[in-house]
Write an enzyme that holds these catalytic residues in place. Structure first.
Site, PDB file in Angstrom:
ATOM      1  CG  ASP A  96      -2.275  -0.523   0.990  1.00 46.86           C
ATOM      2  OD1 ASP A  96      -2.789  -0.333  -0.121  1.00 46.86           O
ATOM      3  OD2 ASP A  96      -2.847  -1.150   1.904  1.00 46.86           O
ATOM      4  CD  GLU A 122      -1.888   3.287   3.619  1.00 42.81           C
ATOM      5  OE1 GLU A 122      -1.649   3.515   4.818  1.00 42.81           O
ATOM      6  OE2 GLU A 122      -2.596   2.347   3.237  1.00 42.81           O
ATOM      7  CG  ASP A 183      -8.302   1.890  -3.407  1.00 44.71           C
ATOM      8  OD1 ASP A 183      -7.383   1.533  -2.649  1.00 44.71           O
ATOM      9  OD2 ASP A 183      -9.474   1.501  -3.305  1.00 44.71           O
ATOM     10  CB  ILE A 185      -3.822  -2.557  -2.822  1.00 48.39           C
ATOM     11  CG1 ILE A 185      -2.320  -2.412  -2.978  1.00 48.39           C
ATOM     12  CG2 ILE A 185      -4.266  -3.970  -3.212  1.00 48.39           C
ATOM     13  CD1 ILE A 185      -1.532  -3.370  -2.079  1.00 48.39           C
ATOM     14  CG  ASP A 186     -10.519  -1.022  -5.166  1.00 47.71           C
ATOM     15  OD1 ASP A 186     -10.997  -0.906  -4.037  1.00 47.71           O
ATOM     16  OD2 ASP A 186     -11.203  -1.240  -6.179  1.00 47.71           O
ATOM     17  CB  THR A 188      -7.202  -5.099   0.933  1.00 47.33           C
ATOM     18  OG1 THR A 188      -7.427  -3.720   0.703  1.00 47.33           O
ATOM     19  CG2 THR A 188      -5.900  -5.302   1.627  1.00 47.33           C
ATOM     20  CG  ASP A 331     -13.186   1.945  -2.262  1.00 51.38           C
ATOM     21  OD1 ASP A 331     -12.181   1.322  -2.645  1.00 51.38           O
ATOM     22  OD2 ASP A 331     -13.471   2.098  -1.057  1.00 51.38           O
TER      23      ASP A 331
HETATM   24  N1  LIG Z   1     -18.004  -3.004   5.198  1.00 53.95           N
HETATM   25  C1  LIG Z   1     -17.799  -2.562   3.985  1.00 53.95           C
HETATM   26  N2  LIG Z   1     -18.839  -2.287   3.184  1.00 53.95           N
HETATM   27  C2  LIG Z   1     -18.633  -1.861   1.935  1.00 53.95           C
HETATM   28  N3  LIG Z   1     -17.430  -1.654   1.387  1.00 53.95           N
HETATM   29  C3  LIG Z   1     -16.382  -1.921   2.144  1.00 53.95           C
HETATM   30  C4  LIG Z   1     -16.495  -2.382   3.478  1.00 53.95           C
HETATM   31  N4  LIG Z   1     -15.265  -2.554   3.959  1.00 53.95           N
HETATM   32  C5  LIG Z   1     -14.431  -2.197   3.002  1.00 53.95           C
HETATM   33  N5  LIG Z   1     -15.090  -1.812   1.909  1.00 53.95           N
HETATM   34  C6  LIG Z   1     -14.558  -1.278   0.664  1.00 53.95           C
HETATM   35  O1  LIG Z   1     -14.718  -2.213  -0.391  1.00 53.95           O
HETATM   36  C7  LIG Z   1     -13.532  -2.146  -1.168  1.00 53.95           C
HETATM   37  C8  LIG Z   1     -13.305  -3.413  -1.905  1.00 53.95           C
HETATM   38  O2  LIG Z   1     -14.136  -3.370  -2.995  1.00 53.95           O
HETATM   39  P1  LIG Z   1     -15.102  -4.519  -3.339  1.00 53.95           P
HETATM   40  O3  LIG Z   1     -16.072  -4.672  -2.263  1.00 53.95           O
HETATM   41  O4  LIG Z   1     -15.651  -4.196  -4.677  1.00 53.95           O
HETATM   42  O5  LIG Z   1     -14.165  -5.754  -3.488  1.00 53.95           O
HETATM   43  S1  LIG Z   1     -14.247  -7.072  -2.689  1.00 53.95           S
HETATM   44  O6  LIG Z   1     -15.063  -7.952  -3.451  1.00 53.95           O
HETATM   45  O7  LIG Z   1     -14.780  -6.816  -1.393  1.00 53.95           O
HETATM   46  O8  LIG Z   1     -12.882  -7.503  -2.592  1.00 53.95           O
HETATM   47  C9  LIG Z   1     -12.472  -1.925  -0.154  1.00 53.95           C
HETATM   48  O9  LIG Z   1     -11.415  -1.329  -0.812  1.00 53.95           O
HETATM   49  P2  LIG Z   1      -9.936  -1.660  -0.297  1.00 53.95           P
HETATM   50  O10 LIG Z   1      -9.919  -1.300   1.155  1.00 53.95           O
HETATM   51  O11 LIG Z   1      -9.146  -0.745  -1.158  1.00 53.95           O
HETATM   52  O12 LIG Z   1      -9.699  -3.088  -0.567  1.00 53.95           O
HETATM   53  C10 LIG Z   1     -13.106  -1.002   0.847  1.00 53.95           C
HETATM   54  O13 LIG Z   1     -12.886   0.334   0.566  1.00 53.95           O
HETATM   55 MG   LIG Z   2     -10.641   0.280  -2.219  1.00 52.31          MG
END
Ligand SMILES: Nc1ncnc2c1ncn2[C@@H]1O[C@H](COP(=O)(O)OS(=O)(=O)O)[C@@H](OP(=O)(O)O)[C@H]1O
Ligand SMILES: [Mg+2]
Length: 397
Positions: A96, A122, A183, A185-186, A188, A331
């Site tokens: 990240d 970050e 983002d 690492i979208d 994670t 996101d």
């Molecule tokens: N509780 C909750 N509800 C909704 N969304 C959340 C939640 N927690 C996290 N996130 C956000 O979801 C991002 C990941 O995207 P996705 O949900 O499309 O991918 S995944 O299928 O869950 O991996 C993820 O992005 P990253 O943190 O960059 O991975 C979060 O920003």
């Molecule tokens: Mg994300």
């Protein structure tokens, strides 16, 4: 990415006052590689290409490509070491930070106009604490290795340089001026699982997304329609890009020529996308909508869903976070412009456009829906009916 020569420390050490060079020489020393032309020249070059954000687009593609290279190396290590099954998330943290530093470096090196503003997750606070020395060292080594292996710049970060680079341009975004939205690492969880993730970068100009790029290192270049994130084609690594009014393109992350993204015109029974993680989107709600549309879900992580939708692998992306979750702009910013510039629409569950001008969070109604223009009216009705039904059922409990 060009070959490297002898590497200079980054940021460059300050000159002793007794031998401070002229301001022009100092400017050159601060940026040892050739910089882009003056703003005037940039404008001429941009107009010639018909894209007013051509310089920013090129820089954004270079930035996410370099960051994706770093993430790929870390993901390979994670998958080989089996770390994803443990609680230890430090490799993701390293990736990240590394991704953010590389994106920030490239943008500052390549886009010389205006103040630098970056909305990202970050900052350096955690890394400045006692006990963070080891992780800071790992980040520094990884960033320097990526720069050196790709030959992208002739520089080498110091640890202090890494800390200040993380905070460079730190911003909350907002309705005025230009802000990059990242983002690192979208997806994670997908990254840890060895699955889909994306490095997603967008540019806001006066509160609107004007440019977006999505590097999806594990996304097949051929369609993943109905295959839960995989395809029969061998080649993986897709780079989606879009600029407002100029359409969207997809190319391979390793540099094949860009193609125009197909406009979304799949029939009603085409597959739809949703989050892999049920914690991120209510699968029961999408399930009831899918019944109306006779469409099975394809669950993949990250904004790779927006990219896959834009190129026509499916026709619908539905996302319904659980109550109380606030969506962050990073996101959706890059993914949504890739879809809209491919001829699609992205709205909230009330049918309103997403508003990226309110700072770090999207101020939206219940969820995100992306589809094509033909399907949107009936889909929106199905979504609103399903939400009403779910709320009624909940109120009876
Ligand atoms: N509780 C909750 N509800 C909704 N969304 C959340 C939640 N927690 C996290 N996130 C956000 O979801 C991002 C990941 O995207 P996705 O949900 O499309 O991918 S995944 O299928 O869950 O991996 C993820 O992005 P990253 O943190 O960059 O991975 C979060 O920003
Ligand atoms: Mg994300």
């Amino acid at each position: 990415l060009t070959p490297s020569r002898a590497r200079l420390p980054y940021p460059p050490p300050p000159f002793p006052t007794c031998c401070r060079p002229s301001s022009a020489a100092a400017a050159h020393a601060a940026h040892p590689l050739p910089r882009r032309g003056s703003p005037r020249l940039l404008a001429v070059r941009a107009m010639a290409s018909g894209n007013p954000y051509a310089a920013e687009l090129a820089a954004a593609k270079k930035a996410v490509t370099l960051a994706a290279r770093l993430c790929q190396a870390v993901q390979q290590d994670i998958v080989h070491s089996g770390i994803q099954s443990k609680a230890d998330k430090s490799p993701v943290t390293v990736a990240d930070y590394g991704s953010q530093i590389l994106v920030s470096l490239v943008l500052k090196m390549e886009v010389s106009t205006g103040p630098f503003s970056l909305v990202a997750e970050e900052d350096s606070e955690e890394l400045r604490k006692d006990g963070a020395e080891e992780i800071l060292e790992e980040i520094t080594d990884l960033v320097n290795e990526t720069i050196s292996d790709t030959g992208s710049y002739n520089i080498s970060f110091t640890k202090e340089g890494i800390l200040s680079a993380i905070d460079d341009g730190k911003s909350k975004g907002g309705p005025s001026g230009r802000h990059w939205v990242l983002d690192t690492i979208d997806g994670t969880k997908g990254f840890l699982r060895g699955d889909q993730y994306a490095v997603a970068l967008a540019l806001l100009d006066e509160g609107k997304v004007v440019l977006g790029v999505l590097a999806c290192p594990n996304l097949p270049l051929s369609s993943i329609s109905n295959q839960n994130g995989s395809s029969s084609g061998d080649q993986v690594g897709a780079l989606f890009s879009a600029t407002i009014g100029c359409g969207a393109e997809v190319e391979s992350l390793d540099g094949s020529p860009p193609q125009n993204v197909c406009s979304i015109d799949n029939p009603v029974n085409a597959s739809f996308f949703e989050s892999y993680e049920s914690a991120h989107s209510m699968h029961d709600l999408t399930g009831s909508i899918a019944e109306v549309h006779k469409t099975p879900p394809v669950r993949i992580d990250s904004q790779a869903k927006y990219g896959a939708l834009a190129r026509g692998d499916g026709a619908i992306y539905l996302r319904f976070p659980h109550k109380g979750y606030k969506e962050k702009i990073w996101d959706h910013a890059a993914g949504s412009i890739v879809v809209t510039e491919s001829g699609g629409i992205v709205t909230d569950a009330a049918g309103n456009d997403l508003d990226f001008s309110k700072g770090r969070f999207l101020d939206l109604d219940t969820g995100v829906i992306a589809t094509n223009k033909q399907l949107m009216p009936s889909l929106l009705k199905a979504v609103q009916d399903a939400i009403k039904e779910k709320n009624q059922a909940a109120s009876l409990l």
